[in-house]
Design a protein around this motif. Structure first.
Motif, PDB file in Angstrom:
ATOM      1  N   SER A 178       0.820  -1.210   0.000  1.00  0.00           N
ATOM      2  CA  SER A 178       0.000   0.000   0.000  1.00  0.00           C
ATOM      3  C   SER A 178       0.854   1.260   0.000  1.00  0.00           C
ATOM      4  N   PHE A 179       2.002   1.203   0.635  1.00  0.00           N
ATOM      5  CA  PHE A 179       2.871   2.372   0.767  1.00  0.00           C
ATOM      6  C   PHE A 179       3.635   2.684  -0.517  1.00  0.00           C
ATOM      7  N   GLY A 180       4.197   1.656  -1.139  1.00  0.00           N
ATOM      8  CA  GLY A 180       5.082   1.867  -2.281  1.00  0.00           C
ATOM      9  C   GLY A 180       4.451   1.519  -3.608  1.00  0.00           C
ATOM     10  N   ASP A 181       4.827   2.272  -4.633  1.00  0.00           N
ATOM     11  CA  ASP A 181       4.335   2.027  -5.980  1.00  0.00           C
ATOM     12  C   ASP A 181       5.538   1.986  -6.900  1.00  0.00           C
ATOM     13  N   THR A 182       5.347   1.702  -8.169  1.00  0.00           N
ATOM     14  CA  THR A 182       6.445   1.748  -9.119  1.00  0.00           C
ATOM     15  C   THR A 182       7.042   3.144  -9.094  1.00  0.00           C
TER      16      THR A 182
END
Length: 190
Positions: A178-182
């Motif tokens: 939930s915290f990190g994305d590409t």
């Protein structure tokens, strides 16, 4: 007069009953009275010094490990190879969550990276079904990624394999996902 004397067993029985009654009476009285507690003299005091624990005697939970120095600035994922721990850091530089991880056999070098690929679920190179897979670098031909096992288990022994998975508990994997994305920053420190 000799007929009026009681046998010795009667005297012993009478004294025993009397003594038992006195001990019971004192025990009941003591239960209703004040209870002494040991004086606390600093860090050597024990929580068990008092017969009845008090809320203040409960040990306070230890603070989570501090965010490592030199881990960058801004919103980022921080991974400490030596501490085997991840921190999720918000835009103000405050660690909002930290948790332990189980690293693979191949570690990334300290440095700055970014999440290059996210895959919801797949079978890991160790044969375990994993989810929340977030790749951020490659070392010696081995992909390095955060993930968690679908069943929440820790990884099995490597058995001589070169593995780059950094595994975590299931709820921590969901939080990281939930915290990190590409493109999210990843800071690796020693």
């Amino acid at each position: 007069m000799a007929g009026r004397l009681l046998p010795s067993w009667a005297w012993v029985s009478g004294l025993t009953v009397g003594a038992t009654a006195a001990v019971v009476a004192l025990a009941v009285q003591a239960e209703h009275g004040p209870h002494p507690t040991a004086a606390t003299a600093g860090p050597r005091a024990s929580a068990s010094a008092s017969p009845r624990p008090h809320a203040s005697a409960d040990p306070k939970p230890s603070a989570p490990p501090a965010l490592p120095d030199g881990s960058g600035t801004g919103r980022r994922i921080v991974y400490s190879v030596g501490e085997k721990r991840v921190w999720l850091v918000d835009a103000t530089g405050h660690a909002t969550r930290t948790f332990p991880v189980w690293p693979g056999t191949v570690n990334p070098q300290p440095g700055r990276y970014s999440v290059t690929l996210r895959i919801q679920s797949l079978k890991g190179s160790d044969g375990v079904e994993i989810e929340h897979v977030m790749y951020f670098t490659k070392v010696e031909g081995v992909n390095i990624a955060f993930s968690n096992a679908l069943d929440g288990s820790s990884p099995p022994p490597a058995g001589g394999q070169k593995l780059g998975g950094i595994r975590m508990h299931k709820q921590d994997g969901a939080a990281l996902w939930s915290f990190g994305d590409t493109g999210s920053k990843v800071s690796v420190v020693q």
